[in-house]
Design a protein around this motif. Structure first.
Motif, short mmCIF file in Angstrom:
data_model
loop_
_atom_site.label_atom_id
_atom_site.label_comp_id
_atom_site.label_asym_id
_atom_site.label_seq_id
_atom_site.Cartn_x
_atom_site.Cartn_y
_atom_site.Cartn_z
N GLY A 245 58.06 -22.22 -45.64
CA GLY A 245 58.18 -21.32 -44.51
C GLY A 245 57.36 -21.77 -43.31
O GLY A 245 56.51 -22.65 -43.39
N MET A 318 65.08 -20.43 -45.62
CA MET A 318 64.00 -20.51 -44.64
C MET A 318 63.59 -19.12 -44.17
O MET A 318 62.39 -18.83 -44.02
N ARG A 319 64.55 -18.25 -43.95
CA ARG A 319 64.22 -16.89 -43.53
C ARG A 319 63.40 -16.17 -44.60
O ARG A 319 62.41 -15.49 -44.29
N LEU A 321 61.50 -17.55 -46.99
CA LEU A 321 60.19 -18.16 -47.13
C LEU A 321 59.27 -17.82 -45.96
O LEU A 321 58.05 -17.69 -46.12
N SER A 322 59.84 -17.66 -44.76
CA SER A 322 59.02 -17.42 -43.58
C SER A 322 58.60 -15.97 -43.43
O SER A 322 57.60 -15.67 -42.77
#
Length: 353
Positions: A245, A318-319, A321-322
């Motif tokens: 992330g 990615m969303r 993890l971030s």
């Protein structure tokens, strides 16, 4: 480090990419195809960026002997005859050599790599003929933006440079808690040298942690925050072979792991280490104003734009993890975008909308 961006300031785009391994099967295929083929259909996108920065996870050499001083099962090198032109055609400005493969073919392989990079005008940090050289910053001009970059690794301590031998800029960053004082002292000295160049952007590249780790440990987050507190604008992480992330911390941006750009590695069917992003950072008047993530996939020993299904998987991961770091992206076409000129709460609302 620099004043807040003004409306009349011109922006530059800086592309950051993770592990770039040009050896073994990549090298074999490149001997029978055009030098630029390794960049696949991503090449035009790379070339539109004003600056390109990556971790070079191999040596550029046809000489040297495989490392045998300690157990080291993998040895990566690429022929400079094609690898040099490939890096040049992609517009690569700088590479990190602070990793666990730059000495795969010993000192000769390292020296050949340094000489090749010099000959094609690509700067580097993170390894050198002396420990001072390995820890020294590189300073790169991209348009009107001056970028200072230092690079360190906590991988393969036997590759570490010393007063007596060439090698990497090695520091200890383990998972047990806080980062050792000695590590902070060494890194602080390099940051001070970089700051003396009065850069618009200060970048620290870290090849940290083991392969296939899916998230940074608390010690890595603490170290990244400490770096930003010291004036670092961008923390550029890699090593895990899978992306992590992204975090906004104060005025800094932390890319905990940028995954793999290109290689010949076996693909984990769950973690998909063949999928990542080109991390395109927008800089205006010395401040990072935005981040664009371009989905990528490794196929046929080359990097390409990810097809729809793969890109969707990468965006959603990615969303997820971030969000751990309070970071919310919005979608723009095939890409994910983060606007760093707005407060995080405003950014979250835009992403939700």
């Amino acid at each position: 480090m620099s004043p807040a961006p003004g409306d009349d300031a011109e922006s530059v785009t800086l592309a950051f990419a993770g592990d770039t391994m040009l050896g073994r099967l990549v090298d074999e295929h490149q001997r029978t195809r055009d030098a630029t083929a390794v960049w696949g259909d991503l090449l035009p996108t790379i070339q539109t960026c004003d600056g390109v920065f990556l971790n070079l996870e191999c040596c550029l050499s046809t000489g040297g002997d495989p490392w045998t001083e300690t157990y080291h099962p993998f040895h990566f090198r690429a022929d400079p005859e094609w690898a040099g032109p490939a890096l040049r055609h992609a517009g690569v400005d700088w590479v990190s050599l602070a990793n666990n493969h730059v000495l795969d073919f010993g000192v000769e392989g390292l020296y050949d790599t340094l000489d090749t990079l010099t000959s094609i005008g690509v700067a580097c940090s993170g390894a050198g003929r002396t420990v001072a050289a390995a820890r020294s910053p590189a300073v790169v001009s991209v348009g009107d933006c001056t970028v200072a970059l230092v690079a360190f690794t906590d991988n393969t301590p036997e590759f570490a440079a010393s007063q007596e031998r060439p090698g990497t800029a090695y520091v200890e960053i383990d998972d047990s808690g806080s980062v050792p004082t000695e590590t902070r002292d060494v890194v602080a000295e390099s940051l001070a040298a970089a700051t003396r160049a009065d850069p618009d952007l200060l970048v620290v590249s870290l090849h940290w942690g083991p392969n296939m780790r899916t998230a940074p440990p608390q010690s890595f987050q603490s170290f990244a925050h400490w770096l930003v507190d010291q004036g670092v604008d961008l923390v550029f992480g890699h090593s895990a072979h899978v992306f992590h992330g992204v975090e906004r911390y104060r005025d800094g941006l932390v890319l905990y792991d940028t995954g793999d750009l290109v290689d010949d590695y076996a693909v984990d069917s769950g973690l998909h280490n063949d999928r990542s992003f080109l991390f395109v950072v927008e800089v205006r008047a010395g401040s990072i104003t935005g981040l664009r993530l371009v989905p990528t996939e490794i196929d046929e020993f080359a990097v390409n734009h990810a097809p729809d299904g793969v890109a969707n998987w990468s965006r959603e991961r990615m969303r997820t993890l971030s969000r751990r770091f309070g970071t919310e992206f919005r979608r723009d076409g095939e890409d994910l975008v983060l606007d760093l000129t707005v407060p995080p709460d405003t950014e979250k609302k835009a992403a939700d909308d």
